[in-house]
Design an enzyme around this catalytic site. Structure first.
Site, short mmCIF file in Angstrom:
data_model
loop_
_atom_site.label_atom_id
_atom_site.label_comp_id
_atom_site.label_asym_id
_atom_site.label_seq_id
_atom_site.Cartn_x
_atom_site.Cartn_y
_atom_site.Cartn_z
CB CYS A 274 16.72 12.82 -5.24
SG CYS A 274 18.01 13.51 -6.27
CG HIS B 290 19.55 12.63 -1.42
ND1 HIS B 290 19.34 11.29 -1.58
CD2 HIS B 290 19.87 13.11 -2.63
CE1 HIS B 290 19.53 10.96 -2.84
NE2 HIS B 290 19.86 12.05 -3.51
CD GLU C 286 17.96 10.20 1.62
OE1 GLU C 286 17.29 11.25 1.61
OE2 GLU C 286 18.56 9.77 0.61
N1 GLN Z 1 19.98 12.38 -11.37
C1 GLN Z 1 19.14 11.33 -10.86
C2 GLN Z 1 18.01 11.01 -11.84
O1 GLN Z 1 17.85 11.66 -12.80
C3 GLN Z 1 18.61 11.69 -9.52
C4 GLN Z 1 19.75 11.84 -8.53
C5 GLN Z 1 19.43 11.40 -7.16
O2 GLN Z 1 18.43 10.74 -6.88
N2 GLN Z 1 20.33 11.72 -6.25
O3 GLN Z 1 17.29 10.09 -11.61
#
Ligand code: GLN
Length: 192
Positions: free
Chosen positions: A79, A170, A172
């Protein structure tokens, strides 16, 4: 046992530690640059990429993280971690670590889909992975050395380029540790 660190400046650290331990690795919470040298691999977790970058700069992690990546030791970004690994980011002039040849967009699913789950096919990992997306980024383009491991519809959500792995969800957050186990195998192979 391989030693895999989780960069612990911000974000979903504890869950990655749990997933790594369940996958047979020694998991290390990384808060200082000098901890990097003992590691065989590193996870950059989800969170907020701009906040994480601010902390990376504050604690002088930027160059050491780039060097860690260039040494060929595996890195896995989830992410926000995917955004940190990307070579190019939409609406932003400079990249962060710039280790994966891909062009990414932050928060690409829009506000109406802030978080959701989807079952994914992930090459070499699973045919039925329940992925949790939270304000997730998307991979818009990849270079020719980048392998696309998973798509959600037409959208790229997991990639690998040599020792670097990244996904926009994610892995995890559930008890299904197959993605983490895949990364631990990458670390074991790179160490062997
Ligand atoms: N929206 C976040 C970003 O731009 C990422 C979101 C997340 O890691 N769950 O960094």
């Amino acid at each position: 046992m391989v030693k895999v660190g989780v960069l612990a400046l911000q974000g979903a650290v504890r869950e990655h530690i749990r997933a790594l331990e369940a996958s047979g690795a020694e998991a290390i919470i990384v808060k200082r640059v000098d901890q990097l040298e003992q590691l065989d691999g590193l996870i950059i977790p989800g969170g907020e990429s701009t906040t994480m970058r601010r902390l990376i700069d504050k604690y002088d992690f930027l160059e050491p993280l780039k060097e860690f990546g260039k040494s060929g030791k595996p890195m896995f970004g989830t992410c926000a971690g995917l955004i940190l690994l990307a070579g190019r980011i939409k609406d932003r002039e400079d990249a962060h670590l710039g280790l994966i040849d891909m062009y990414v967009e932050r928060n690409a699913f829009g506000r109406q889909r802030e978080s959701f789950e989807a079952e994914l096919m992930i090459k070499d990992v699973a045919d039925d992975f329940d992925a949790v997306f939270i304000r997730a980024p998307l991979v818009l383009e990849v270079g020719e050395d980048v392998e696309v491991l998973s798509k959600f519809g037409e959208r790229i959500v997991a990639v690998r380029q040599g020792p670097y792995l990244a996904c926009s969800f994610h892995p995890e957050l559930t008890n299904d540790h197959r993605v983490t186990s895949y990364f631990v195998r990458m670390v074991e192979e790179s160490k062997a």
